[in-house]
Write a protein that holds these residues in place. Structure first.
Motif, short mmCIF file in Angstrom:
data_model
loop_
_atom_site.label_atom_id
_atom_site.label_comp_id
_atom_site.label_asym_id
_atom_site.label_seq_id
_atom_site.Cartn_x
_atom_site.Cartn_y
_atom_site.Cartn_z
N LEU A 58 0.87 -1.18 0.00
CA LEU A 58 0.00 0.00 0.00
C LEU A 58 0.90 1.23 0.00
CD1 LEU A 58 -2.86 -0.92 2.52
CD2 LEU A 58 -3.02 -0.70 0.06
N SER A 59 0.96 1.89 -1.14
CA SER A 59 1.82 3.06 -1.26
C SER A 59 1.21 4.26 -0.53
CB SER A 59 2.00 3.41 -2.74
OG SER A 59 0.76 3.82 -3.30
N ARG A 60 1.98 5.33 -0.46
CA ARG A 60 1.47 6.57 0.12
C ARG A 60 0.25 7.06 -0.65
NH1 ARG A 60 3.13 7.52 5.29
NH2 ARG A 60 5.39 7.18 5.50
N SER A 61 0.30 6.87 -1.97
CA SER A 61 -0.82 7.29 -2.80
C SER A 61 -2.06 6.46 -2.47
CB SER A 61 -0.46 7.13 -4.28
OG SER A 61 -1.56 7.42 -5.11
N ASP A 62 -1.88 5.15 -2.27
CA ASP A 62 -3.02 4.29 -1.90
C ASP A 62 -3.63 4.74 -0.58
OD1 ASP A 62 -2.66 2.66 -4.13
OD2 ASP A 62 -1.22 1.37 -3.08
N GLN A 63 -2.77 5.05 0.37
CA GLN A 63 -3.26 5.48 1.69
C GLN A 63 -3.98 6.82 1.58
OE1 GLN A 63 -0.17 4.96 4.85
NE2 GLN A 63 0.95 3.84 3.25
N ALA A 64 -3.46 7.70 0.73
CA ALA A 64 -4.11 9.01 0.55
C ALA A 64 -5.50 8.83 -0.06
CB ALA A 64 -3.25 9.90 -0.34
N GLN A 65 -5.64 7.88 -1.00
CA GLN A 65 -6.94 7.62 -1.60
C GLN A 65 -7.93 7.05 -0.58
OE1 GLN A 65 -6.32 5.11 -4.99
NE2 GLN A 65 -5.39 6.72 -6.23
N THR A 79 -9.04 10.27 11.63
CA THR A 79 -8.00 10.34 12.66
C THR A 79 -6.95 9.27 12.34
OG1 THR A 79 -9.09 8.74 14.09
CG2 THR A 79 -9.72 11.06 14.35
N ASP A 80 -5.81 9.33 13.05
CA ASP A 80 -4.77 8.33 12.82
C ASP A 80 -5.31 6.92 13.10
OD1 ASP A 80 -3.04 10.31 12.14
OD2 ASP A 80 -1.98 10.36 14.07
N ALA A 81 -6.10 6.79 14.18
CA ALA A 81 -6.65 5.48 14.52
C ALA A 81 -7.63 5.01 13.46
CB ALA A 81 -7.34 5.55 15.88
N GLU A 82 -8.47 5.92 12.95
CA GLU A 82 -9.43 5.56 11.92
C GLU A 82 -8.71 5.15 10.63
OE1 GLU A 82 -13.32 8.27 13.08
OE2 GLU A 82 -11.65 9.18 12.00
N LEU A 86 -8.89 1.66 8.59
CA LEU A 86 -9.25 1.58 7.18
C LEU A 86 -8.19 0.82 6.39
CD1 LEU A 86 -10.51 5.24 6.67
CD2 LEU A 86 -11.92 3.18 6.64
N ILE A 87 -6.94 1.06 6.72
CA ILE A 87 -5.85 0.36 6.04
C ILE A 87 -5.90 -1.13 6.35
CG2 ILE A 87 -3.33 0.07 5.99
CD1 ILE A 87 -3.12 3.13 6.29
N GLU A 88 -6.14 -1.46 7.62
CA GLU A 88 -6.23 -2.87 7.99
C GLU A 88 -7.41 -3.55 7.29
OE1 GLU A 88 -5.38 -6.45 9.22
OE2 GLU A 88 -4.07 -4.69 9.48
N ARG A 89 -8.51 -2.80 7.12
CA ARG A 89 -9.66 -3.36 6.40
C ARG A 89 -9.30 -3.64 4.96
NH1 ARG A 89 -14.90 0.30 5.94
NH2 ARG A 89 -14.67 0.27 8.21
N ARG A 90 -8.54 -2.71 4.33
CA ARG A 90 -8.11 -2.93 2.95
C ARG A 90 -7.20 -4.16 2.85
NH1 ARG A 90 -7.03 0.30 -1.55
NH2 ARG A 90 -8.94 1.40 -0.94
N VAL A 91 -6.28 -4.30 3.82
CA VAL A 91 -5.38 -5.45 3.82
C VAL A 91 -6.18 -6.74 3.97
CG1 VAL A 91 -3.55 -6.62 5.10
CG2 VAL A 91 -3.37 -4.16 4.65
#
Length: 279
Positions: A58-65, A79-82, A86-91
């Motif tokens: 997951l690139s920085r661009s992916d995280q920004a999207q 928030t950072d926690a949210e 979201l990233i963990e859900r994508r993974v």
């Protein structure tokens, strides 16, 4: 992809890579030969992956999207926690997706087949959905389909329903065709084109708008249900408002019809690349 490429080679005007400027502007040609467009087929499940791969990036661009999608929905940045959630859900989604591919769960699944087929239709229609027709295009459409936009006019007719065009054609010569049962009125009185469109569909209403009063049965005329023979007994002419008064309605009608036509053209071009054997 191979099928699309073979279909692209069948497109008229495509000779040794020398394509005319007119064809380069054709949305259908873009659909057939644009690998990037076909790549969008997989947008609903993420970037296509090798199911054997054990690396998820997951690139920085992916995280920004991901963060942007949250902000558009919630009206604020995560928030950072949210964002971590979201990233963990994508993974998690990616892990389960790859394992589903590894097990072949995407094969012979009617829901997946329908989703992919729908996505292909959406790709073919995308150019018309985003296109803004000019005044000349809408003026021509307004003139050619005047009956569709008529106000104040009503018609009376009898209709008989058939499930297939062939059945309707076979019964057309009968003095009183019986048709097949359906929950539609056999006799329709004093209905406007707008009302007919709501009951039978826009294509049926447009056909009726262009028919003349006659004693014989006319058709077959297609509707959202099947095919109809129609005996038109009365018509009160209405008037067609100028384009300036109904521009939005004319544009919507043009767009819907154009989307349907482009989907059909794209499918027909792709269909030619296949040989179908039905036992």
């Amino acid at each position: 992809m191979a099928a699309a490429c073979r279909a692209a080679r069948r497109c008229p005007g495509h000779h040794g890579g020398r394509v005319s400027r007119a064809l380069l502007r054709e949305p259908l040609l873009h659909f057939l030969i644009g690998g990037a467009v076909l790549y969008a087929l997989f947008a609903w499940i993420g970037t296509p992956v090798d199911p054997a791969s054990r690396t998820i990036s997951l690139s920085r661009s992916d995280q920004a999207q991901i963060a942007q999608g949250f902000a558009q929905m919630m009206g604020r940045p995560p928030t950072d926690a949210e964002l971590s959630g979201l990233i963990e859900r994508r993974v998690r989604e990616e892990v389960l997706y790859r394992e589903a591919l590894r097990l072949g769960l995407d094969r012979d699944d009617p829901a997946v087949r329908r989703r992919l087929a729908t996505k292909m239709d959406e790709i073919a229609a995308a150019s018309a959905e985003a296109e803004t027709p000019g005044d000349a295009v809408l003026e021509e459409w307004h003139k050619a389909h005047a009956g569709t936009f008529e106000t104040g006019g009503v018609v009376n007719f009898e209709q008989v329903y058939f499930a297939s065009e062939a059945a309707a054609l076979a019964a057309k010569g009968q003095a009183s065709p019986s048709g097949q049962p359906i929950s539609l009125p056999r006799t329709v009185d004093a209905k406007s084109m707008v009302e007919l469109g709501a009951i039978f569909g826009q294509q049926f209403a447009q056909e009726i708008a262009e028919r003349s009063v006659a004693r014989e049965w006319q058709g077959p005329i297609p509707s959202g249900f099947g095919w109809h023979l129609v005996r038109l007994s009365h018509r009160e002419e209405g008037s067609v408002p100028p384009l300036a008064e109904i521009r939005d309605r004319v544009e919507a009608d043009w767009r819907n019809s154009t989307i349907t036509a482009r989907r059909a053209a794209a499918y027909n071009a792709l269909r030619e690349a296949y040989r179908v054997e039905i036992e």
